[in-house]
Design an enzyme around this catalytic site. Structure first.
Site, PDB file in Angstrom:
ATOM      1  CG  HIS A   1      -8.410  -7.555  -0.294  1.00  0.00           C
ATOM      2  ND1 HIS A   1      -7.500  -8.570  -0.459  1.00  0.00           N
ATOM      3  CD2 HIS A   1      -7.687  -6.470   0.091  1.00  0.00           C
ATOM      4  CE1 HIS A   1      -6.281  -8.110  -0.215  1.00  0.00           C
ATOM      5  NE2 HIS A   1      -6.367  -6.837   0.132  1.00  0.00           N
TER       6      HIS A   1
ATOM      7  NE  ARG B   1      -4.443  -5.160   6.856  1.00  0.00           N
ATOM      8  CZ  ARG B   1      -3.242  -5.551   6.528  1.00  0.00           C
ATOM      9  NH1 ARG B   1      -2.962  -6.817   6.406  1.00  0.00           N
ATOM     10  NH2 ARG B   1      -2.293  -4.663   6.314  1.00  0.00           N
TER      11      ARG B   1
ATOM     12  CB  SER C   1      -1.770 -10.652  -0.126  1.00  0.00           C
ATOM     13  OG  SER C   1      -3.013 -10.019  -0.345  1.00  0.00           O
TER      14      SER C   1
ATOM     15  CE  LYS D   1       3.797  -6.723  -0.755  1.00  0.00           C
ATOM     16  NZ  LYS D   1       3.004  -5.952   0.195  1.00  0.00           N
TER      17      LYS D   1
HETATM   18  N1  COA Z   1      -8.179  -7.610   4.486  1.00  0.00           N
HETATM   19  C1  COA Z   1      -7.107  -8.387   4.397  1.00  0.00           C
HETATM   20  N2  COA Z   1      -5.903  -7.948   3.990  1.00  0.00           N
HETATM   21  C2  COA Z   1      -5.812  -6.674   3.632  1.00  0.00           C
HETATM   22  C3  COA Z   1      -6.887  -5.799   3.694  1.00  0.00           C
HETATM   23  C4  COA Z   1      -8.126  -6.319   4.140  1.00  0.00           C
HETATM   24  N3  COA Z   1      -9.210  -5.557   4.231  1.00  0.00           N
HETATM   25  N4  COA Z   1      -6.487  -4.582   3.304  1.00  0.00           N
HETATM   26  C5  COA Z   1      -5.201  -4.706   3.005  1.00  0.00           C
HETATM   27  N5  COA Z   1      -4.779  -5.960   3.209  1.00  0.00           N
HETATM   28  C6  COA Z   1      -3.428  -6.479   3.045  1.00  0.00           C
HETATM   29  C7  COA Z   1      -3.042  -6.703   1.628  1.00  0.00           C
HETATM   30  O1  COA Z   1      -3.334  -8.019   1.230  1.00  0.00           O
HETATM   31  C8  COA Z   1      -1.560  -6.455   1.654  1.00  0.00           C
HETATM   32  O2  COA Z   1      -0.896  -7.607   2.123  1.00  0.00           O
HETATM   33  P1  COA Z   1       0.646  -7.830   1.812  1.00  0.00           P
HETATM   34  O3  COA Z   1       1.393  -6.618   2.283  1.00  0.00           O
HETATM   35  O4  COA Z   1       0.938  -9.013   2.600  1.00  0.00           O
HETATM   36  O5  COA Z   1       0.734  -8.027   0.336  1.00  0.00           O
HETATM   37  C9  COA Z   1      -1.379  -5.408   2.730  1.00  0.00           C
HETATM   38  O6  COA Z   1      -2.540  -5.496   3.514  1.00  0.00           O
HETATM   39  C10 COA Z   1      -1.234  -4.043   2.204  1.00  0.00           C
HETATM   40  O7  COA Z   1      -2.338  -3.810   1.382  1.00  0.00           O
HETATM   41  P2  COA Z   1      -2.684  -2.373   0.876  1.00  0.00           P
HETATM   42  O8  COA Z   1      -2.604  -1.416   2.002  1.00  0.00           O
HETATM   43  O9  COA Z   1      -3.937  -2.443   0.105  1.00  0.00           O
HETATM   44  O10 COA Z   1      -1.478  -2.024  -0.004  1.00  0.00           O
HETATM   45  P3  COA Z   1      -1.273  -2.477  -1.399  1.00  0.00           P
HETATM   46  O11 COA Z   1       0.176  -2.643  -1.594  1.00  0.00           O
HETATM   47  O12 COA Z   1      -2.107  -3.641  -1.721  1.00  0.00           O
HETATM   48  O13 COA Z   1      -1.833  -1.214  -2.220  1.00  0.00           O
HETATM   49  C11 COA Z   1      -1.667   0.949  -3.273  1.00  0.00           C
HETATM   50  C12 COA Z   1      -1.223   0.032  -2.125  1.00  0.00           C
HETATM   51  C13 COA Z   1      -1.783   0.178  -4.573  1.00  0.00           C
HETATM   52  C14 COA Z   1      -3.003   1.536  -2.956  1.00  0.00           C
HETATM   53  C15 COA Z   1      -0.614   2.071  -3.372  1.00  0.00           C
HETATM   54  O14 COA Z   1       0.665   1.481  -3.441  1.00  0.00           O
HETATM   55  C16 COA Z   1      -0.808   2.929  -4.585  1.00  0.00           C
HETATM   56  O15 COA Z   1      -1.670   3.772  -4.625  1.00  0.00           O
HETATM   57  N6  COA Z   1       0.034   2.738  -5.627  1.00  0.00           N
HETATM   58  C17 COA Z   1      -0.039   3.503  -6.865  1.00  0.00           C
HETATM   59  C18 COA Z   1       1.144   4.462  -6.974  1.00  0.00           C
HETATM   60  C19 COA Z   1       0.871   5.730  -6.189  1.00  0.00           C
HETATM   61  O16 COA Z   1      -0.042   6.461  -6.446  1.00  0.00           O
HETATM   62  N7  COA Z   1       1.749   5.984  -5.209  1.00  0.00           N
HETATM   63  C20 COA Z   1       1.664   7.169  -4.367  1.00  0.00           C
HETATM   64  C21 COA Z   1       0.823   6.919  -3.169  1.00  0.00           C
HETATM   65  S1  COA Z   1       0.739   8.378  -2.183  1.00  0.00           S
END
Ligand code: COA
Length: 162
Positions: A18, A93, A131, A44
């Site tokens: 990140h 990723r 994560s 989760k």
């Molecule tokens: N390097 C390392 N790990 C990364 C990464 C990077 N560059 N980018 C993402 N990851 C990992 C994260 O740590 C996470 O790991 P985990 O699944 O083991 O916890 C995984 O990849 C998924 O991360 P991400 O894609 O960022 O998803 P998220 O759950 O962290 O975030 C939101 C998703 C918050 C953006 C999305 O759920 C959201 O917008 N929520 C708000 C509600 C909403 O509007 N919903 C409608 C969406 S259309």
């Protein structure tokens, strides 16, 4: 007009992957808001509270006038609108991220066609990070020092009683 971008994620906890995305996106915008998702997710459950996640990011990311960190609840598009952001940053990723990201992209653009969503390909050395995998390593007593900022490593050690 200011170019404001939101980098949303759960950041439970923030990893070096990140940080890489943050470092690369900061120069492109006038302001980057790191937005910590605090919507309940029974599938989760969070290890760290939203306050803890925000604090860790603030400590890990070098202080800059251009960076803000805060948590948000509700829809991302509504949050972005409230904050006056026209850009969303996401990291990719692997090919496996694409399907989920594409669906989110289409839905977010339907909800707000004015939003532009920008994708960064994750640097190779971070492409295996997530994560969850970090939490599993820490829980089982492995070292996470090469994968997360030191503040996060310390918090993980404390959380799991090492
Ligand atoms: N390097 C390392 N790990 C990364 C990464 C990077 N560059 N980018 C993402 N990851 C990992 C994260 O740590 C996470 O790991 P985990 O699944 O083991 O916890 C995984 O990849 C998924 O991360 P991400 O894609 O960022 O998803 P998220 O759950 O962290 O975030 C939101 C998703 C918050 C953006 C999305 O759920 C959201 O917008 N929520 C708000 C509600 C909403 O509007 N919903 C409608 C969406 S259309």
């Amino acid at each position: 007009m200011d170019r404001v971008a939101v980098y949303p994620g759960t950041f439970d906890p923030i990893t070096n992957g990140h940080i890489d995305i943050i470092r690369r996106s900061v120069p492109l915008f006038d302001k980057l808001i790191i937005a910590v998702n605090d919507n309940p997710n029974p599938a989760k459950p969070y290890l760290f509270s939203a306050e803890e996640r925000v604090e860790m990011i603030k400590e890990a990311v070098s202080t800059s006038q251009k960076i803000e960190v805060e948590s948000f609840k509700g829809l991302l598009v509504q949050y972005a609108k409230r904050r006056g952001a026209k850009f969303i940053i996401r990291g990719l990723r692997a090919l496996s991220d694409f399907e989920y990201e594409f669906q989110m992209y289409l839905m977010n653009r339907k909800l707000n066609p004015e939003l532009e969503i920008i994708y960064f390909m994750t640097s190779q050395q971070y492409s295996h990070l997530s994560s969850s995998i970090i939490k599993e390593i820490a829980k089982l007593g492995g070292s996470t020092i090469n994968f997360v900022p030191s503040v996060v490593e310390k918090k993980l050690l404390k959380k799991f009683g090492y």
